[in-house]
Design a protein around this motif. Structure first.
Motif, PDB file in Angstrom:
ATOM      1  N   TYR A 142      -7.374  -7.824 -11.056  1.00 22.33           N
ATOM      2  CA  TYR A 142      -8.400  -7.490 -10.097  1.00 22.33           C
ATOM      3  C   TYR A 142      -9.578  -6.797 -10.634  1.00 22.33           C
ATOM      4  CZ  TYR A 142      -3.976  -7.884  -7.028  1.00 22.33           C
ATOM      5  OH  TYR A 142      -2.902  -8.585  -6.626  1.00 22.33           O
ATOM      6  N   ASN A 143     -10.829  -6.837 -10.095  1.00 24.54           N
ATOM      7  CA  ASN A 143     -11.749  -6.310 -10.496  1.00 24.54           C
ATOM      8  C   ASN A 143     -12.140  -4.954  -9.678  1.00 24.54           C
ATOM      9  OD1 ASN A 143     -12.319  -7.936 -12.625  1.00 24.54           O
ATOM     10  ND2 ASN A 143     -13.587  -9.299 -11.239  1.00 24.54           N
ATOM     11  N   ILE A 144     -11.030  -4.848  -8.903  1.00 27.01           N
ATOM     12  CA  ILE A 144     -10.931  -3.788  -8.066  1.00 27.01           C
ATOM     13  C   ILE A 144     -10.273  -2.520  -8.059  1.00 27.01           C
ATOM     14  CG2 ILE A 144     -11.076  -3.307  -5.189  1.00 27.01           C
ATOM     15  CD1 ILE A 144     -11.061  -6.444  -4.882  1.00 27.01           C
ATOM     16  N   ILE A 145     -10.338  -1.561  -7.708  1.00 30.30           N
ATOM     17  CA  ILE A 145      -9.169  -0.320  -7.853  1.00 30.30           C
ATOM     18  C   ILE A 145      -8.180  -0.703  -6.818  1.00 30.30           C
ATOM     19  CG2 ILE A 145      -9.057   2.057  -7.539  1.00 30.30           C
ATOM     20  CD1 ILE A 145     -11.976   2.327  -8.343  1.00 30.30           C
ATOM     21  N   LYS A 146      -6.953  -0.576  -7.455  1.00 29.66           N
ATOM     22  CA  LYS A 146      -5.856  -1.139  -6.426  1.00 29.66           C
ATOM     23  C   LYS A 146      -5.644  -0.064  -5.470  1.00 29.66           C
ATOM     24  CE  LYS A 146      -1.752  -1.638  -7.907  1.00 29.66           C
ATOM     25  NZ  LYS A 146      -0.544  -2.506  -8.796  1.00 29.66           N
ATOM     26  N   GLY A 147      -5.156   1.183  -5.717  1.00 35.36           N
ATOM     27  CA  GLY A 147      -4.961   2.145  -4.881  1.00 35.36           C
ATOM     28  C   GLY A 147      -3.339   2.177  -4.694  1.00 35.36           C
ATOM     29  N   ASP A 148      -3.046   2.810  -3.920  1.00 42.02           N
ATOM     30  CA  ASP A 148      -1.184   3.201  -3.647  1.00 42.02           C
ATOM     31  C   ASP A 148      -1.043   2.062  -2.286  1.00 42.02           C
ATOM     32  OD1 ASP A 148      -1.076   5.052  -5.458  1.00 42.02           O
ATOM     33  OD2 ASP A 148      -1.724   6.558  -4.137  1.00 42.02           O
ATOM     34  N   SER A 149       0.086   1.768  -2.309  1.00 40.69           N
ATOM     35  CA  SER A 149       0.794   1.235  -1.141  1.00 40.69           C
ATOM     36  C   SER A 149       0.386  -0.405  -0.834  1.00 40.69           C
ATOM     37  CB  SER A 149       0.505   1.945   0.157  1.00 40.69           C
ATOM     38  OG  SER A 149       1.074   3.147   0.155  1.00 40.69           O
ATOM     39  N   VAL A 150      -0.053  -0.949  -1.963  1.00 37.24           N
ATOM     40  CA  VAL A 150      -0.413  -2.337  -2.030  1.00 37.24           C
ATOM     41  C   VAL A 150       1.036  -3.178  -2.246  1.00 37.24           C
ATOM     42  CG1 VAL A 150      -1.525  -4.373  -2.968  1.00 37.24           C
ATOM     43  CG2 VAL A 150      -2.689  -2.213  -2.644  1.00 37.24           C
ATOM     44  N   TRP A 151       1.737  -2.832  -3.116  1.00 38.76           N
ATOM     45  CA  TRP A 151       2.973  -3.692  -3.570  1.00 38.76           C
ATOM     46  C   TRP A 151       4.055  -2.840  -3.711  1.00 38.76           C
ATOM     47  CZ3 TRP A 151       1.650  -8.354  -3.155  1.00 38.76           C
ATOM     48  CH2 TRP A 151       0.482  -8.943  -3.508  1.00 38.76           C
ATOM     49  N   ASP A 152       5.244  -3.209  -3.141  1.00 39.47           N
ATOM     50  CA  ASP A 152       6.584  -2.581  -3.499  1.00 39.47           C
ATOM     51  C   ASP A 152       6.865  -2.753  -4.876  1.00 39.47           C
ATOM     52  OD1 ASP A 152       7.654  -1.355  -1.029  1.00 39.47           O
ATOM     53  OD2 ASP A 152       7.168  -3.425  -0.232  1.00 39.47           O
ATOM     54  N   GLN A 153       6.842  -3.812  -5.426  1.00 33.41           N
ATOM     55  CA  GLN A 153       6.772  -4.183  -6.882  1.00 33.41           C
ATOM     56  C   GLN A 153       5.692  -5.111  -7.189  1.00 33.41           C
ATOM     57  OE1 GLN A 153      11.039  -5.767  -6.983  1.00 33.41           O
ATOM     58  NE2 GLN A 153      11.043  -4.452  -8.924  1.00 33.41           N
ATOM     59  N   SER A 154       5.065  -4.912  -8.554  1.00 37.64           N
ATOM     60  CA  SER A 154       4.332  -5.939  -9.053  1.00 37.64           C
ATOM     61  C   SER A 154       4.516  -6.008 -10.510  1.00 37.64           C
ATOM     62  CB  SER A 154       2.709  -5.432  -8.813  1.00 37.64           C
ATOM     63  OG  SER A 154       1.812  -6.462  -9.378  1.00 37.64           O
ATOM     64  N   ASN A 155       5.430  -6.892 -10.899  1.00 37.93           N
ATOM     65  CA  ASN A 155       5.778  -6.933 -12.432  1.00 37.93           C
ATOM     66  C   ASN A 155       6.814  -8.170 -12.546  1.00 37.93           C
ATOM     67  OD1 ASN A 155       8.730  -6.023 -11.676  1.00 37.93           O
ATOM     68  ND2 ASN A 155       7.983  -4.186 -11.489  1.00 37.93           N
ATOM     69  N   LYS A 156       7.067  -8.349 -13.797  1.00 41.26           N
ATOM     70  CA  LYS A 156       7.741  -9.867 -14.152  1.00 41.26           C
ATOM     71  C   LYS A 156       9.076  -9.665 -13.377  1.00 41.26           C
ATOM     72  CE  LYS A 156       5.127 -10.953 -18.037  1.00 41.26           C
ATOM     73  NZ  LYS A 156       5.345 -11.189 -19.727  1.00 41.26           N
ATOM     74  N   LYS A 163     -13.646  -7.614 -15.972  1.00 39.60           N
ATOM     75  CA  LYS A 163     -14.326  -6.349 -15.532  1.00 39.60           C
ATOM     76  C   LYS A 163     -14.825  -5.306 -16.726  1.00 39.60           C
ATOM     77  CE  LYS A 163      -9.676  -4.488 -14.623  1.00 39.60           C
ATOM     78  NZ  LYS A 163      -8.911  -5.970 -14.959  1.00 39.60           N
ATOM     79  N   LEU A 164     -15.859  -4.898 -16.708  1.00 37.27           N
ATOM     80  CA  LEU A 164     -16.274  -3.705 -17.755  1.00 37.27           C
ATOM     81  C   LEU A 164     -16.096  -2.364 -16.717  1.00 37.27           C
ATOM     82  CD1 LEU A 164     -19.868  -5.101 -18.673  1.00 37.27           C
ATOM     83  CD2 LEU A 164     -17.396  -5.467 -19.875  1.00 37.27           C
ATOM     84  N   GLN A 165     -15.921  -2.530 -15.667  1.00 34.66           N
ATOM     85  CA  GLN A 165     -15.503  -1.289 -14.765  1.00 34.66           C
ATOM     86  C   GLN A 165     -15.003  -1.790 -13.289  1.00 34.66           C
ATOM     87  OE1 GLN A 165     -18.517   2.095 -14.549  1.00 34.66           O
ATOM     88  NE2 GLN A 165     -17.885   2.513 -12.477  1.00 34.66           N
ATOM     89  N   GLN A 166     -14.203  -1.161 -12.945  1.00 34.06           N
ATOM     90  CA  GLN A 166     -13.501  -1.639 -11.397  1.00 34.06           C
ATOM     91  C   GLN A 166     -14.504  -0.785 -10.459  1.00 34.06           C
ATOM     92  OE1 GLN A 166      -9.327  -0.465 -11.688  1.00 34.06           O
ATOM     93  NE2 GLN A 166      -8.786  -2.751 -11.845  1.00 34.06           N
ATOM     94  N   VAL A 167     -14.250  -1.637  -9.174  1.00 37.31           N
ATOM     95  CA  VAL A 167     -15.096  -1.050  -8.105  1.00 37.31           C
ATOM     96  C   VAL A 167     -14.043  -0.680  -6.880  1.00 37.31           C
ATOM     97  CG1 VAL A 167     -17.061  -2.109  -8.459  1.00 37.31           C
ATOM     98  CG2 VAL A 167     -15.566  -3.303  -6.987  1.00 37.31           C
ATOM     99  N   PRO A 168     -14.462   0.036  -6.180  1.00 37.48           N
ATOM    100  CA  PRO A 168     -13.457   0.428  -4.958  1.00 37.48           C
ATOM    101  C   PRO A 168     -13.476  -0.460  -3.905  1.00 37.48           C
ATOM    102  CG  PRO A 168     -15.377   1.680  -4.775  1.00 37.48           C
ATOM    103  CD  PRO A 168     -15.678   1.222  -6.149  1.00 37.48           C
ATOM    104  N   MET A 169     -12.569  -0.645  -2.892  1.00 31.49           N
ATOM    105  CA  MET A 169     -12.608  -1.542  -1.890  1.00 31.49           C
ATOM    106  C   MET A 169     -13.757  -0.881  -0.958  1.00 31.49           C
ATOM    107  SD  MET A 169     -10.402  -4.313  -1.621  1.00 31.49           S
ATOM    108  CE  MET A 169     -10.547  -4.493   0.204  1.00 31.49           C
ATOM    109  N   PRO A 170     -14.450  -1.791  -0.029  1.00 31.39           N
ATOM    110  CA  PRO A 170     -15.282  -1.161   0.920  1.00 31.39           C
ATOM    111  C   PRO A 170     -14.596   0.027   1.743  1.00 31.39           C
ATOM    112  CG  PRO A 170     -15.414  -3.833   0.981  1.00 31.39           C
ATOM    113  CD  PRO A 170     -14.117  -3.122   0.039  1.00 31.39           C
TER     114      PRO A 170
END
Length: 624
Positions: free
Chosen positions: A137-151, A105-112
Motif C-alpha cells: 500500500y502507498n497508505i499508512i495502514k494504522g492499527d486494526s486492519v488485519w488480525d494477521q498479515s503474513n505468509k 511509494k517515496l512516502q506513504q500518505v494517511p487515509m482520508p
C-alpha cells in the motif's frame, strides 16, 4: 465399572469434545454473516485466459468457480501497477484524489480523515481478517486492519463461529517470472510457442512467441494454485457459506501492458463464486455472466455490503453485489476511470476513461513516449528486443508506436481494436464521441481534484500530511492548471496569448504547465516569440524543475543543448523526489532519438539525493 474405566471414558469424551472445537473441518460461520475470500493473481489481464479471451490459456479451476458464480467481463483495475492498484482496492477511492497513485511509494500518505482501510470495518463488526501476504500500500495502514498479515495467515486461526475475510495472493504470474535468460529458453515451454497469439503491436518474432508461451504456462500454474485454495475451503466444509472472488491485481505482464492504462494494463479477469447458503444476497443466478462495468474502487464496498456492514461515507466505490443490488442496475454501469503517473523511476501522466466500447486516453506529456527507459521493465528480453528492432528500423507503424511521441488524445473502439492500434481522434465520424469523452474525463479530474497537476515532490512537502484537505483548499488552483494543460488540445495560434501569459505567471506551477504544453506543441512553437521567454526561464526560474522543463523544450526542438541546464539543476537539488523528476527529463534527452551527451558527475549530487533508491536506478542506467 471400575474407576479406571470411568476415567478412560471421560477422557475419551473430553478429547472428542476439544477435537470438535478445534477441528479445521468445522463450519464456524455466523448464520447472518458470510465468509469472504479474495484470491488475487499478480500481473495478468483478462487477455491471457481462455474463459475471457479466445487467445488465452485454459484455467479449469477458475472455470469451476464460474460454474457456481458470476463471470464479470468488464472488470477493471483503476491503475496498472501493484502499489497504485492495491491502494485503490484497500481504500475504495481513486488514487489521484488521495495521492496514493505513485508507484513505488517515496512516502506513504494517511487515509482520508475519518476513514479506515475497509477491512477495519469488518474486523470491528466481528470478522476475522487475514492477508496472505502481500500488502504493498502507498497508505499508512494504522492499527486494526488485519488480525494477521503474513505468509502464515489463515482463516483457520479464527474463533469458533467467527466469520472471516481472507486474502490470498499468488505471485506465480508476476512480471519477474518473465525475467528469463537466453539460456533459460533452451529448456522450452509446455505450451507450444507456435500455437500462441502474438498481439499485433508486438514484433512477430520467436522471442515474443516464447514469451507468450512461457506466460501461458504461468497462467496454468496459477490456476492450479487457485484450485488448491478452493480445495482447502472445501476440505473445511466452507464452500457452502463463503463468497470467493478470483481476480488479477492489474493487467500485464508482456511488454507494454503492466504500467500502461491500455486494456492489457487494466482490464482484469474477475469471477465471484456464490455460496448456496447466501445466494439470497445476489440478484444474479450462479453460472451467469455480467457485462456491467466494475472497478477496484468498488471491491471494498462490495465486501462490506455482502457482510452486512455499513459502508462509510466518503468512498468513491459502489457495491456491485449484496442485498438490494440488482443485476439490472449493475448491467447499466458502463464507465471506468484509470490513471498512470510515476512507475518506479519513470514518470508520465495519463488519464483514461472507458465508456461502453470506447476508450479515451488523455496524454498530458506527449513527449514521454511509452518505451522510455524503466530499468525493471527492460529486464525482460522482450522489451530489449522490441527497442532494438525499433532502433534498427525493422518494425511496422503499429509496432513502432510504443517508442514514438503520443498525441494529446487517443480514442479507440476497444471491442473492434482490443490492442489499441488505430487512434480514431482524426476520424470525423467520431467527433461527437470524442467531445463527450473529453468533457467527461475533464470533469472527473477537476471534481476530484486530481493532485498530480502539482509535481510529486511539491505534494510530498505540502500535501502528504492530509492530501484530501490540500486538494480542497487548492481546488481552484488545480482547475487553473488543468485548463493550462488543456491548451494542448487547441491550435497553437489560438492559444498563443494564453501560453505567453502563463509563462510569465508569478505562480510557478502555471509556468510549469505552460512549459509542458509548449513541449507538447514542439516545433510549432520553435520559431515563435515564446522561445526567447523559454530560454530565459531555463536560465533564471526560481524553480529548478521549471528550468529543466524549459531546457526540455529546447532539447526536444533542437533549439539548444539541454545538458548543462539539466545537469546543474540535478547538482543543485536537495530533494530526491525533485531530482528523480529532473532525471526523467535527462533520460528522455539522453536516449534516442535525441541522444544528447550527459557527463554526470555523481559526486556533485547531494549525498542524500544520490543515495535514494529510485535516483540510483536512473544514475546506474545513465552511467552504462
Amino acid at each position: 465399572m471400575t474407576s479406571r474405566v470411568i476415567l478412560l471414558v471421560l477422557f475419551t469424551i473430553a478429547s472428542q469434545f476439544f477435537s470438535s472445537c478445534n477441528s479445521k473441518e468445522n463450519t464456524p460461520t455466523s448464520p447472518s454473516h458470510p465468509n469472504i475470500v479474495w484470491i488475487t493473481s499478480e500481473d495478468n489481464s483478462k487477455h491471457y485466459m481462455d474463459m475471457f479471451d479466445e487467445h488465452g490459456a485454459k484455467t479449469p479451476n477458475i472455470e469451476r468457480l464460474a460454474e457456481h458464480g458470476i463471470i464479470y467481463t468488464h472488470a477493471f483495475s483503476n491503475a496498472a501497477v501493484c502499489s497504485a492498484a492495491r491502494s485503490t482496492l484497500i481504500s475504495g477511492s481513486y488514487g489521484p484524489r488521495l495521492a496514493t497513485h505513485y508507484h513505488r511509494k517515496l512516502q506513504q500518505v494517511p487515509m482520508p480523515e475519518g476513514l479506515k482501510m475497509f477491512p477495519y470495518y469488518l474486523k470491528k463488526a466481528g470478522y476475522h481478517t487475514t492477508n496472505n501476504a502481500k500488502e504493498d500500500y502507498n497508505i499508512i495502514k494504522g492499527d486494526s486492519v488485519w488480525d494477521q498479515s503474513n505468509k502464515k495467515a489463515t482463516w483457520r486461526d479464527r474463533k469458533e463461529g467467527q466469520p472471516f475475510f481472507h486474502v490470498f495472493n499468488i505471485g506465480t504470474t508476476h512480471e519477474s517470472r518473465l525475467h528469463f535468460t537466453e539460456e533459460d529458453m533452451k529448456s522450452g515451454t509446455i505450451t507450444n510457442p507456435d500455437s500462441v497469439f502474438v498481439q499485433p503491436n508486438h514484433p512477430q518474432t520467436d522471442l515474443f512467441k516464447y514469451t507468450n508461451a512461457r506466460y501461458h504456462d504461468k497462467i496454468k500454474e496459477m490456476d492450479i494454485e487457485v484450485g488448491e485454495v478452493i480445495d482447502e475451503l472445501e476440505k473445511d466444509n466452507l464452500l457452502e457459506n463463503t463468497f470467493i472472488f478470483y481476480y488479477g491485481d492489474h493487467g500485464g505482464v508482456l511488454p507494454g501492458s503492466k504500467g500502461y492504462i491500455n486494456e492489457t494494463g487494466v482490464h482484469i479477469p474477475l469471477v465471484v463464486y456464490i455460496p448456496p447458503k447466501y445466494k439470497n444476497l445476489v440478484d444474479e443466478k450462479p453460472g451467469t455472466t455480467s457485462k456491467g462495468f466494475v472497478s477496484f474502487i468498488d471491491f471494498g464496498p462490495t465486501v462490506l455490503k455482502l457482510a452486512g456492514v455499513e459502508i462509510p461515507k466518503g468512498l468513491d466505490g459502489i457495491p456491485f453485489l449484496g442485498k438490494d443490488i440488482t443485476s439490472e442496475e449493475v448491467s447499466k454501469r458502463d464507465e471506468t476511470f484509470s490513471y498512470a503517473d510515476r512507475f518506479d523511476e519513470k514518470y508520465d501522466m495519463v488519464r483514461a476513461l472507458r465508456k461502453g466500447k470506447y476508450k479515451y486516453e488523455r496524454n498530458y506529456q506527449t513527449f514521454n513516449y511509452d518505451g522510455l527507459m524503466n530499468n525493471y521493465r527492460y529486464k525482460q528480453l522482450g522489451y530489449q528486443e522490441w527497442k532494438q528492432l525499433y532502433e534498427e528500423g525493422k518494425l511496422n507503424d503499429i509496432q513502432s508506436q510504443f517508442f514514438q511521441k503520443k498525441l494529446p488524445e487517443h480514442l479507440y473502439d476497444v471491442e473492434a481494436d482490443p490492442y489499441q492500434t488505430n487512434n480514431l481522434v482524426s476520424d470525423s465520424r467520431y467527433v461527437e464521441i470524442l467531445k463527450d469523452m473529453r468533457l467527461k474525463l475533464d470533469k472527473r479530474v477537476k471534481e476530484m481534484p486530481d493532485l498530480s497537476f502539482y509535481p510529486e515532490f511539491h505534494l510530498m512537502k505540502y500535501a502528504f500530511d492530509n492530501p484530501i484537505a490540500f486538494g480542497q483548499v487548492h481546488k481552484s488552483d488545480i482547475e487553473k492548471l488543468i485548463e493550462i494543460a488543456n491548451l494542448s488540445l487547441f491550435q497553437f495560434e489560438a492559444i498563443k496569448p494564453k501560453l505567453k501569459e502563463n509563462l510569465s505567471s508569478k505562480f510557478p506551477w502555471q509556468r510549469y504547465w505552460a512549459l509542458i504544453t509548449c513541449s507538447n506543441f514542439g516545433n510549432e512553437i520553435k520559431k515563435s516569440s515564446l522561445t526567447e521567454t523559454i530560454i530565459e526561464i531555463s536560465k533564471s526560474d526560481s524553480e529548478l524543475i521549471n528550468r529543466v522543463r524549459a531546457a526540455e523544450f529546447l532539447g526536444l526542438t533542437k533549439t539548444e543543448n539541454p545538458a548543462n541546464v539539466m545537469t546543474n539543476a540535478l547538482y543543485n537539488s536537495l530533494d530526491a523526489a525533485e531530482a528523480l523528476l529532473i532525471l526523467n527529463s535527462i533520460v528522455l534527452m539522453h536516449d534516442k532519438p535525441y541522444s544528447y551527451n550527459f557527463n554526470i558527475k555523481t559526486e556533485k549530487i547531494n549525498e542524500l539525493v544520490r543515495n535514494d533508491s529510485q535516483v540510483k536506478r536512473r544514475l546506474e542506467y545513465l552511467s552504462n
